[in-house]
Design a protein around this motif. Sequence first.
Motif, mmCIF file in Angstrom:
data_model
loop_
_atom_site.group_PDB
_atom_site.id
_atom_site.type_symbol
_atom_site.label_atom_id
_atom_site.label_comp_id
_atom_site.label_asym_id
_atom_site.label_seq_id
_atom_site.Cartn_x
_atom_site.Cartn_y
_atom_site.Cartn_z
ATOM 1 N N GLN A 33 42.753 37.012 61.239
ATOM 2 C CA GLN A 33 44.031 36.395 61.600
ATOM 3 C C GLN A 33 45.084 37.463 61.865
ATOM 4 N N THR A 34 45.093 38.503 61.040
ATOM 5 C CA THR A 34 46.038 39.598 61.241
ATOM 6 C C THR A 34 45.798 40.289 62.573
ATOM 7 N N ARG A 37 47.123 38.151 65.396
ATOM 8 C CA ARG A 37 48.571 38.284 65.480
ATOM 9 C C ARG A 37 48.951 39.627 66.080
ATOM 10 N N ASN A 42 48.701 33.718 68.859
ATOM 11 C CA ASN A 42 49.025 32.854 67.728
ATOM 12 C C ASN A 42 47.740 32.345 67.084
#
Length: 212
Positions: A33-34, A37, A42
Amino acid sequence: MDAVVKKFMPQSAYLEKPVTDRPSEAEVEAAVQTLIRWTGDNPDREGLRDTPSRVVKAYREMFNGYDRNPAEELGRTFEEVAGYDDLVIVKDIQFHSHCEHHMVPIIGKAHVGYLPSGKVVGLSKIARVVDIFAHRLQTQETLTAQIANSIQSVLNPRGVAVMVEAEHMCIAMRGIKKQGSTTLTSAFTGTFRDNPQEQIRFVTMVRGGSAS
């Protein structure tokens, strides 16, 4: 670059399963997820919502070489070979790996030959050894040497010859962006290392010619 094996590293360097302190799946998904981003996208949008769990599943498959031991694959041999002691080659073993510097794909094929010393191993086992080492973070030079030295250590043949041809996406996708260029590495042990004529015979047979 031509990598010729001069010495054997300790057997454990090639045959033991690597030991690592693995994070949990939740930690890995959070890391993905990082990264999403960081790319500027998103991670909560529909198309990316399940991507972290998909990446975990994909990485488990692509890097399963860390959970497999090449010595176990090579352990079963056959001695009823009617006295056959000449060159055995398994060529065009397709593989995919990942560059340890950028973690992008390496795609290629390996050619593996050995001179038996009283016993042979199932041909599929050689292909599995290639996959075990390929399914780890790699450099092509290290991959080539690991394949050769593991077979030499377990089977103890009169010699092993390995040639690897691969395209590196770290060259094709980034940096100088040169698509289609390939890297060739080779490793020779035993008789192959000591006798250039055996090296020539191996390369000639791999290339589909006839050695004189």
